[in-house]
Design a protein around this motif. Structure first.
Motif, PDB file in Angstrom:
ATOM      1  N   THR A  51      32.488 -92.517  26.720  1.00  0.00           N
ATOM      2  CA  THR A  51      32.873 -91.184  26.283  1.00  0.00           C
ATOM      3  C   THR A  51      33.527 -91.248  24.917  1.00  0.00           C
ATOM      4  N   SER A  52      33.065 -90.378  24.028  1.00  0.00           N
ATOM      5  CA  SER A  52      33.698 -90.226  22.725  1.00  0.00           C
ATOM      6  C   SER A  52      34.360 -88.872  22.667  1.00  0.00           C
ATOM      7  N   ASN A  53      35.544 -88.790  22.128  1.00  0.00           N
ATOM      8  CA  ASN A  53      36.255 -87.528  22.037  1.00  0.00           C
ATOM      9  C   ASN A  53      36.073 -86.862  20.681  1.00  0.00           C
ATOM     10  N   THR A  54      35.108 -87.350  19.886  1.00  0.00           N
ATOM     11  CA  THR A  54      34.893 -86.748  18.576  1.00  0.00           C
ATOM     12  C   THR A  54      33.663 -85.860  18.598  1.00  0.00           C
ATOM     13  N   THR A  55      32.494 -86.405  18.334  1.00  0.00           N
ATOM     14  CA  THR A  55      31.323 -85.538  18.206  1.00  0.00           C
ATOM     15  C   THR A  55      30.325 -85.651  19.336  1.00  0.00           C
ATOM     16  N   THR A  56      30.277 -86.760  20.029  1.00  0.00           N
ATOM     17  CA  THR A  56      29.269 -86.892  21.078  1.00  0.00           C
ATOM     18  C   THR A  56      29.865 -87.505  22.328  1.00  0.00           C
ATOM     19  N   THR A  57      29.202 -87.230  23.436  1.00  0.00           N
ATOM     20  CA  THR A  57      29.492 -87.908  24.686  1.00  0.00           C
ATOM     21  C   THR A  57      28.186 -88.507  25.162  1.00  0.00           C
ATOM     22  N   THR A  58      28.189 -89.756  25.558  1.00  0.00           N
ATOM     23  CA  THR A  58      26.957 -90.374  25.997  1.00  0.00           C
ATOM     24  C   THR A  58      27.143 -91.027  27.344  1.00  0.00           C
ATOM     25  N   THR A  59      26.118 -90.946  28.129  1.00  0.00           N
ATOM     26  CA  THR A  59      26.070 -91.712  29.364  1.00  0.00           C
ATOM     27  C   THR A  59      24.734 -92.426  29.375  1.00  0.00           C
ATOM     28  N   THR A  60      24.756 -93.733  29.475  1.00  0.00           N
ATOM     29  CA  THR A  60      23.545 -94.509  29.292  1.00  0.00           C
ATOM     30  C   THR A  60      23.179 -95.283  30.547  1.00  0.00           C
ATOM     31  N   ASN A  61      21.902 -95.255  30.869  1.00  0.00           N
ATOM     32  CA  ASN A  61      21.347 -96.076  31.930  1.00  0.00           C
ATOM     33  C   ASN A  61      20.088 -96.695  31.352  1.00  0.00           C
ATOM     34  N   ALA A  62      20.271 -97.603  30.406  1.00  0.00           N
ATOM     35  CA  ALA A  62      19.144 -98.159  29.671  1.00  0.00           C
ATOM     36  C   ALA A  62      18.590 -99.389  30.365  1.00  0.00           C
ATOM     37  N   GLY A  63      17.361 -99.732  29.986  1.00  0.00           N
ATOM     38  CA  GLY A  63      16.756-100.937  30.500  1.00  0.00           C
ATOM     39  C   GLY A  63      17.414-102.168  29.902  1.00  0.00           C
ATOM     40  N   ASP A  64      17.031-103.331  30.376  1.00  0.00           N
ATOM     41  CA  ASP A  64      17.630-104.566  29.899  1.00  0.00           C
ATOM     42  C   ASP A  64      17.415-104.756  28.404  1.00  0.00           C
ATOM     43  N   ASP A  65      16.329-104.198  27.871  1.00  0.00           N
ATOM     44  CA  ASP A  65      16.044-104.332  26.452  1.00  0.00           C
ATOM     45  C   ASP A  65      16.658-103.202  25.633  1.00  0.00           C
ATOM     46  N   GLY A  66      17.411-102.316  26.278  1.00  0.00           N
ATOM     47  CA  GLY A  66      18.065-101.227  25.581  1.00  0.00           C
ATOM     48  C   GLY A  66      17.202-100.015  25.354  1.00  0.00           C
ATOM     49  N   SER A  67      15.944-100.066  25.802  1.00  0.00           N
ATOM     50  CA  SER A  67      15.047 -98.941  25.557  1.00  0.00           C
ATOM     51  C   SER A  67      15.228 -97.858  26.609  1.00  0.00           C
ATOM     52  N   LEU A  68      14.781 -96.659  26.272  1.00  0.00           N
ATOM     53  CA  LEU A  68      14.943 -95.491  27.130  1.00  0.00           C
ATOM     54  C   LEU A  68      13.607 -94.833  27.402  1.00  0.00           C
ATOM     55  N   GLN A  69      13.533 -94.171  28.546  1.00  0.00           N
ATOM     56  CA  GLN A  69      12.359 -93.363  28.847  1.00  0.00           C
ATOM     57  C   GLN A  69      12.599 -91.891  28.557  1.00  0.00           C
ATOM     58  N   VAL A  70      13.757 -91.384  28.959  1.00  0.00           N
ATOM     59  CA  VAL A  70      14.067 -89.968  28.779  1.00  0.00           C
ATOM     60  C   VAL A  70      15.396 -89.846  28.044  1.00  0.00           C
ATOM     61  N   GLY A  71      15.385 -89.083  26.949  1.00  0.00           N
ATOM     62  CA  GLY A  71      16.601 -88.796  26.206  1.00  0.00           C
ATOM     63  C   GLY A  71      16.908 -87.312  26.283  1.00  0.00           C
ATOM     64  N   ILE A  72      18.190 -86.978  26.425  1.00  0.00           N
ATOM     65  CA  ILE A  72      18.607 -85.579  26.547  1.00  0.00           C
ATOM     66  C   ILE A  72      19.660 -85.295  25.496  1.00  0.00           C
ATOM     67  N   VAL A  73      19.503 -84.167  24.798  1.00  0.00           N
ATOM     68  CA  VAL A  73      20.486 -83.721  23.817  1.00  0.00           C
ATOM     69  C   VAL A  73      20.949 -82.324  24.216  1.00  0.00           C
ATOM     70  N   LEU A  74      22.263 -82.178  24.438  1.00  0.00           N
ATOM     71  CA  LEU A  74      22.863 -80.907  24.843  1.00  0.00           C
ATOM     72  C   LEU A  74      23.828 -80.421  23.762  1.00  0.00           C
ATOM     73  N   PRO A  75      24.124 -79.110  23.714  1.00  0.00           N
ATOM     74  CA  PRO A  75      24.856 -78.545  22.575  1.00  0.00           C
ATOM     75  C   PRO A  75      26.315 -78.962  22.437  1.00  0.00           C
ATOM     76  N   THR A  76      27.066 -78.963  23.550  1.00  0.00           N
ATOM     77  CA  THR A  76      28.497 -79.219  23.453  1.00  0.00           C
ATOM     78  C   THR A  76      29.053 -79.648  24.798  1.00  0.00           C
ATOM     79  N   LYS A  77      30.084 -80.461  24.765  1.00  0.00           N
ATOM     80  CA  LYS A  77      30.779 -80.833  25.999  1.00  0.00           C
ATOM     81  C   LYS A  77      32.001 -79.951  26.230  1.00  0.00           C
TER      82      LYS A  77
END
Length: 405
Positions: A51-77
């Motif tokens: 969690t970042s208290n500045t501009t973004t909040t992220t929650t990651t469940n990435a693969g072992d290589d760091g790659s992603l299948q689905v990315g989501i961008v929402l307006p505000t926390k």
């Protein structure tokens, strides 16, 4: 759930069949069992990720290589609604075995673009994005399309670009219709009943659709003198028009926009009541665009000694507004079940990853193309049906509120 055999996605290469089919069987089975078992969470939780208290909040469940299948961008926390959506995405995608990441743009189109670039750098296959500014988001999704990513606009339409593949939304016109009809059904008797109009942000295409829906039912009552517009000279000048152009709506919204901001809504309501004459007080009607602005506006109207009574609309069924409805401070809210909306988006993403065409039931024009869309139904919630709509459905717990019947 761990999905084995996940391919490394590099250099913008997407939708590899081995990766797709390795995921799909497990994901489909998991999604099927989720249909009736997800629950909403309150705005205080951001999950187990970073969690970042500045501009973004992220929650990651990435693969072992760091790659992603689905990315989501929402307006505000900063609004409970979007944190509820975050929780739904993380629950459904995580349990279905999809690597995913949620980013918040915190009201900044520049941050939104950076968020998309971050997801692209991790090899995302499907981008689900709720834009901060529907027009400004065009550049970000065009970058995604250039990388071969399928783009799903979530809840808010991205305008002015070909780079939107699908749109998952609630029926925004129906939301406005429901708000307007509620005001009609609960208006005091008589004529020249003061009607205060408020809208969302002029940068949000949905704000126009909400307003258009409300105007479609309110305008006849304005034209025949039952209601009298209290706070918009532009709306008053157009009261004889049943259908408004985009430019005409923009002129009205320019006067009554809250920018989806609580403080802006409060200030605008205070300014309106300060200059309102006695004929624009007493028993009044208030079209408020969503729950956050409704609470701010309701507080202002409730504190004015010359307001005898008010009826005020809302939408999103935020916990604070549900309590306001129970307490008689806010009149109604439009319940948009984010569990269903998030699940519709995930099901669409699964279908895309499988290499098939998602089911749609409508389309929305984004000024460049008709974007295939999947719509989710809405429910009007008042004090009379709070328990049935929000508690019995499992969306909230009864313990979250006081004064429930």
């Amino acid at each position: 759930m761990v999905v084995n055999g996940k391919l490394n996605v590099m250099g913008g290469i997407h939708k590899m069949k081995k990766k797709i089919f390795g995921l799909f069987m497990a994901a489909a089975a998991s999604l099927f069992c989720l249909a009736g078992c997800t629950t909403a969470t309150d705005g205080g939780s951001t999950g187990s990720g970073t969690t970042s208290n500045t501009t973004t909040t992220t929650t990651t469940n990435a693969g072992d290589d760091g790659s992603l299948q689905v990315g989501i961008v929402l307006p505000t926390k900063d609004e409970p609604r979007w944190l509820q959506d975050q929780a739904q995405f993380e629950k459904i995608l995580g349990d279905a075995g999809f690597t995913n990441q949620v980013l918040f743009s915190q009201g900044s189109s520049a941050t939104e673009k950076t968020n998309v670039e971050t997801l692209l750098s991790k090899g995302v296959d499907v981008l689900i994005i709720c834009p901060q500014d529907g027009a400004a988001a065009a550049a970000a999704v065009e970058a995604a399309k250039a990388e071969g990513v399928t783009v799903i606009a979530y809840d808010r339409l991205i305008t002015g670009t070909e780079a939107v593949d699908y749109y998952v939304t609630f029926d925004s016109f129906a939301v406005g219709e429901a708000q307007g009809q509620y005001l009609i059904d609960n208006a005091p008797a008589g004529t020249d009943i003061p009607l205060y109009l408020y809208a969302g942000a002029a940068t949000d295409n949905n704000a126009f659709i909400f307003f258009e829906g409300a105007w479609s039912v309110l305008q006849p009552k304005i034209a025949d003198g039952t209601f009298k517009i209290a706070n918009s000279s532009e709306a008053e000048a157009l009261k004889g028009k049943a259908s408004l152009t985009r430019e005409e709506m923009a002129a009205i919204i320019g006067q009554v926009s809250t920018d989806w901001d609580f403080n802006t809504a409060k200030s605008k309501a205070e300014a309106n009541l300060t200059i309102a004459g006695a004929d624009m007080k007493g028993d009044v009607l208030v079209l408020a665009p969503n729950d956050g602005t409704a609470r701010s506006i309701a507080d202002v109207f409730a504190s004015d000694k010359d307001i005898t009574s008010y009826v005020v609309t809302g939408q999103d069924s935020e916990k604070a507004s549900v309590q306001y409805i129970i307490d008689g401070i806010q009149s109604m809210t439009v319940f948009k079940d984010t569990r269903t909306l998030a699940q519709d988006s995930v099901e669409m993403a699964i279908t895309i990853l499988k290499g098939e065409t998602p089911a749609t039931d409508s389309s929305y024009n984004n000024e460049v193309k008709d974007v295939p869309a999947k719509q989710t139904n809405i429910v009007v919630v008042t004090k009379d049906n709070v328990t049935q709509a929000l508690i019995d459905s499992g969306y909230y717990d009864a313990a979250d509120f006081t004064g429930l019947n």
